[in-house]
Motif scaffolding. Structure first.
Motif, PDB file in Angstrom:
ATOM      1  N   MET A   1       0.843  -1.198   0.000  1.00 43.80           N
ATOM      2  CA  MET A   1       0.000   0.000   0.000  1.00 43.80           C
ATOM      3  C   MET A   1       0.879   1.249   0.000  1.00 43.80           C
ATOM      4  SD  MET A   1      -3.115   0.961   2.592  1.00 43.80           S
ATOM      5  CE  MET A   1      -3.986  -0.554   2.141  1.00 43.80           C
ATOM      6  N   HIS A   2       0.417   2.302  -0.661  1.00 37.16           N
ATOM      7  CA  HIS A   2       1.211   3.517  -0.777  1.00 37.16           C
ATOM      8  C   HIS A   2       1.415   4.172   0.582  1.00 37.16           C
ATOM      9  CE1 HIS A   2       2.429   7.519  -2.281  1.00 37.16           C
ATOM     10  NE2 HIS A   2       2.845   6.844  -3.328  1.00 37.16           N
ATOM     11  N   ILE A   3       2.564   4.850   0.736  1.00 30.39           N
ATOM     12  CA  ILE A   3       2.928   5.463   2.007  1.00 30.39           C
ATOM     13  C   ILE A   3       1.899   6.506   2.454  1.00 30.39           C
ATOM     14  CG2 ILE A   3       4.338   7.231   0.870  1.00 30.39           C
ATOM     15  CD1 ILE A   3       5.227   5.525   4.199  1.00 30.39           C
ATOM     16  N   LEU A   4       1.252   7.188   1.513  1.00 31.74           N
ATOM     17  CA  LEU A   4       0.249   8.187   1.882  1.00 31.74           C
ATOM     18  C   LEU A   4      -1.049   7.551   2.356  1.00 31.74           C
ATOM     19  CD1 LEU A   4       0.718  10.873  -0.927  1.00 31.74           C
ATOM     20  CD2 LEU A   4       1.599  10.909   1.422  1.00 31.74           C
ATOM     21  N   GLU A   5      -1.290   6.312   1.976  1.00 33.82           N
ATOM     22  CA  GLU A   5      -2.485   5.597   2.412  1.00 33.82           C
ATOM     23  C   GLU A   5      -2.237   4.823   3.705  1.00 33.82           C
ATOM     24  OE1 GLU A   5      -3.268   3.138  -0.915  1.00 33.82           O
ATOM     25  OE2 GLU A   5      -3.942   4.767  -2.219  1.00 33.82           O
ATOM     26  N   ASP A   6      -1.011   4.373   3.885  1.00 30.75           N
ATOM     27  CA  ASP A   6      -0.639   3.633   5.085  1.00 30.75           C
ATOM     28  C   ASP A   6       0.730   4.104   5.550  1.00 30.75           C
ATOM     29  OD1 ASP A   6      -0.217   1.837   7.127  1.00 30.75           O
ATOM     30  OD2 ASP A   6       0.376   0.203   5.776  1.00 30.75           O
ATOM     31  N   PRO A   7       0.782   5.205   6.315  1.00 28.39           N
ATOM     32  CA  PRO A   7       2.071   5.768   6.741  1.00 28.39           C
ATOM     33  C   PRO A   7       2.639   5.115   8.003  1.00 28.39           C
ATOM     34  CG  PRO A   7       0.306   7.184   7.468  1.00 28.39           C
ATOM     35  CD  PRO A   7      -0.350   6.066   6.714  1.00 28.39           C
ATOM     36  N   SER A   8       2.337   3.850   8.213  1.00 26.07           N
ATOM     37  CA  SER A   8       2.826   3.164   9.415  1.00 26.07           C
ATOM     38  C   SER A   8       4.345   3.180   9.434  1.00 26.07           C
ATOM     39  CB  SER A   8       2.319   1.726   9.444  1.00 26.07           C
ATOM     40  OG  SER A   8       2.688   1.033   8.266  1.00 26.07           O
ATOM     41  N   GLY A   9       4.895   3.361  10.622  1.00 25.59           N
ATOM     42  CA  GLY A   9       6.347   3.407  10.779  1.00 25.59           C
ATOM     43  C   GLY A   9       6.912   4.800  10.813  1.00 25.59           C
ATOM     44  N   LEU A  10       6.107   5.802  10.490  1.00 33.09           N
ATOM     45  CA  LEU A  10       6.581   7.180  10.494  1.00 33.09           C
ATOM     46  C   LEU A  10       6.250   7.873  11.815  1.00 33.09           C
ATOM     47  CD1 LEU A  10       5.619   8.408   6.906  1.00 33.09           C
ATOM     48  CD2 LEU A  10       7.903   7.812   7.743  1.00 33.09           C
ATOM     49  N   SER A  11       7.116   8.790  12.203  1.00 30.15           N
ATOM     50  CA  SER A  11       6.897   9.569  13.419  1.00 30.15           C
ATOM     51  C   SER A  11       5.838  10.636  13.182  1.00 30.15           C
ATOM     52  CB  SER A  11       8.208  10.240  13.845  1.00 30.15           C
ATOM     53  OG  SER A  11       8.556  11.253  12.909  1.00 30.15           O
ATOM     54  N   LEU A  12       5.374  11.256  14.259  1.00 27.82           N
ATOM     55  CA  LEU A  12       4.414  12.352  14.136  1.00 27.82           C
ATOM     56  C   LEU A  12       5.011  13.505  13.343  1.00 27.82           C
ATOM     57  CD1 LEU A  12       2.882  12.421  17.739  1.00 27.82           C
ATOM     58  CD2 LEU A  12       1.869  11.478  15.658  1.00 27.82           C
ATOM     59  N   ARG A  13       6.306  13.730  13.499  1.00 26.59           N
ATOM     60  CA  ARG A  13       6.970  14.798  12.746  1.00 26.59           C
ATOM     61  C   ARG A  13       6.897  14.529  11.242  1.00 26.59           C
ATOM     62  NH1 ARG A  13      11.792  14.193  14.759  1.00 26.59           N
ATOM     63  NH2 ARG A  13      11.821  15.920  16.232  1.00 26.59           N
ATOM     64  N   ALA A  14       7.206  13.306  10.833  1.00 29.31           N
ATOM     65  CA  ALA A  14       7.166  12.953   9.417  1.00 29.31           C
ATOM     66  C   ALA A  14       5.742  12.947   8.884  1.00 29.31           C
ATOM     67  CB  ALA A  14       7.824  11.591   9.196  1.00 29.31           C
ATOM     68  N   LEU A  15       4.807  12.488   9.703  1.00 32.24           N
ATOM     69  CA  LEU A  15       3.405  12.512   9.291  1.00 32.24           C
ATOM     70  C   LEU A  15       2.937  13.936   9.032  1.00 32.24           C
ATOM     71  CD1 LEU A  15       1.859   9.893  11.751  1.00 32.24           C
ATOM     72  CD2 LEU A  15       2.246   9.614   9.296  1.00 32.24           C
ATOM     73  N   ALA A  16       3.403  14.867   9.850  1.00 35.20           N
ATOM     74  CA  ALA A  16       3.015  16.272   9.676  1.00 35.20           C
ATOM     75  C   ALA A  16       3.570  16.826   8.362  1.00 35.20           C
ATOM     76  CB  ALA A  16       3.519  17.104  10.856  1.00 35.20           C
ATOM     77  N   LEU A  17       4.801  16.422   8.022  1.00 36.55           N
ATOM     78  CA  LEU A  17       5.384  16.877   6.764  1.00 36.55           C
ATOM     79  C   LEU A  17       4.574  16.373   5.576  1.00 36.55           C
ATOM     80  CD1 LEU A  17       7.734  18.144   5.092  1.00 36.55           C
ATOM     81  CD2 LEU A  17       8.852  15.896   5.232  1.00 36.55           C
ATOM     82  N   LEU A  18       4.256  15.081   5.574  1.00 37.33           N
ATOM     83  CA  LEU A  18       3.492  14.522   4.459  1.00 37.33           C
ATOM     84  C   LEU A  18       2.070  15.064   4.422  1.00 37.33           C
ATOM     85  CD1 LEU A  18       4.617  10.778   4.385  1.00 37.33           C
ATOM     86  CD2 LEU A  18       5.536  12.730   3.127  1.00 37.33           C
ATOM     87  N   ASP A  19       1.492  15.295   5.595  1.00 37.22           N
ATOM     88  CA  ASP A  19       0.128  15.828   5.635  1.00 37.22           C
ATOM     89  C   ASP A  19       0.076  17.246   5.068  1.00 37.22           C
ATOM     90  OD1 ASP A  19      -2.703  15.615   6.584  1.00 37.22           O
ATOM     91  OD2 ASP A  19      -2.072  17.307   7.833  1.00 37.22           O
ATOM     92  N   ARG A  20       1.135  18.018   5.316  1.00 42.40           N
ATOM     93  CA  ARG A  20       1.154  19.408   4.862  1.00 42.40           C
ATOM     94  C   ARG A  20       1.549  19.547   3.398  1.00 42.40           C
ATOM     95  NH1 ARG A  20       5.219  21.178   7.359  1.00 42.40           N
ATOM     96  NH2 ARG A  20       6.515  21.851   5.623  1.00 42.40           N
ATOM     97  N   THR A  21       2.500  18.744   2.924  1.00 43.99           N
ATOM     98  CA  THR A  21       3.038  18.968   1.576  1.00 43.99           C
ATOM     99  C   THR A  21       2.966  17.741   0.667  1.00 43.99           C
ATOM    100  OG1 THR A  21       5.346  18.301   1.996  1.00 43.99           O
ATOM    101  CG2 THR A  21       4.706  20.523   2.660  1.00 43.99           C
ATOM    102  N   GLY A  22       2.627  16.584   1.210  1.00 46.19           N
ATOM    103  CA  GLY A  22       2.693  15.365   0.416  1.00 46.19           C
ATOM    104  C   GLY A  22       1.523  15.190  -0.544  1.00 46.19           C
TER     105      GLY A  22
END
Length: 246
Positions: A1-22
């Motif tokens: 599954m794509h990282i944007l659909e299942d971002p398991s393994g990422l920290s809250l910091r990385a999730l925030a980056l992808l949520d804002r710009t991904g």
């Protein structure tokens, strides 16, 4: 599954980056599946793509294909200046496939939107790296995995609002900065992050046509406390350098 659909393994910091710009951009042209490729082995013979390469390359396409996100960066310039810019990273497979002389395979993928004089690679053992400007076919590790690379970018983006310090003597200064916690999810053998609430240090090795690879450190501080800590470390580093020259 794509990282944007299942971002398991990422920290809250990385999730925030992808949520804002991904975002995910579908390829404009069809891509030949890896299992249909014929590649040259270590003896130069054309062979069907080995299963190890098929699994890892198609796995990269499924997990990261089309991923784009933007990283803000701040660096120190001459005369105490400051350079700020943003870089968009693209994750599409290229057409370059080559066997590692020791074990496994590596394949290329598109990197930043701006032109870089290196070819970005992924190794079938999970590491992320590049081939240097000489194009000698040597894989040079940059991050322990794609997740480590995204985590490192997330920290770069976060500390872009902090104060960057000149790169000169950065490694010597970093060695005198104590009480920083290692950010394990963004660190590996080649790139290491250490942070506190007021200081951040990234130690890394350049992609280089010469060996051994040169190492350096980038340092950022925040507020008066961070400035005080880095200034004190710089004084200790300068004193140690003077003692060595005496």
């Amino acid at each position: 599954m794509h990282i944007l659909e299942d971002p398991s393994g990422l920290s809250l910091r990385a999730l925030a980056l992808l949520d804002r710009t991904g975002c995910r951009q579908e390829p404009e042209e069809p891509r030949l599946p890896t299992e249909l490729l014929r590649v040259r082995d270590r003896r130069g013979r054309l062979i069907p793509a080995p299963m190890e390469l098929v699994i890892r390359r198609e796995g990269f396409a499924q997990r990261y294909g089309g991923l784009r996100y933007t990283v803000r960066e701040s660096l120190a310039t001459a005369k105490d200046g400051r350079s700020e810019h943003s870089l968009t990273w693209k994750h599409e497979l290229g057409s370059y496939v080559w066997p590692d002389p020791v074990r496994g395979w590596f394949f290329d993928w598109n990197g930043p939107s701006a032109a870089h004089p290196i070819r970005y690679l992924a190794h079938t053992d999970g590491r992320v790296g590049a081939e240097n400007t000489v194009g000698d076919g040597v894989f040079q590790e940059m991050a322990a995995s794609m997740l480590h690379r995204i985590e490192s970018h997330a920290i770069l983006d976060e500390v872009s609002a902090w104060d960057p310090w000149p790169i000169g003597h950065g490694l010597a200064i970093a060695r005198h900065l104590d009480n920083l916690r290692e950010v394990a999810e963004a660190s590996g053998p080649v790139r290491r992050w250490r942070m506190s609430d007021a200081v951040a240090v990234m130690e890394f090795a350049y992609v280089s046509p010469t060996y051994p690879r040169g190492r350096q450190a980038l340092i950022w501080s925040r507020g008066e406390e961070g400035h005080r800590q880095v200034s004190a470390a710089a004084e200790l580093a300068a004193r140690a350098a003077d003692q060595q020259m005496a």
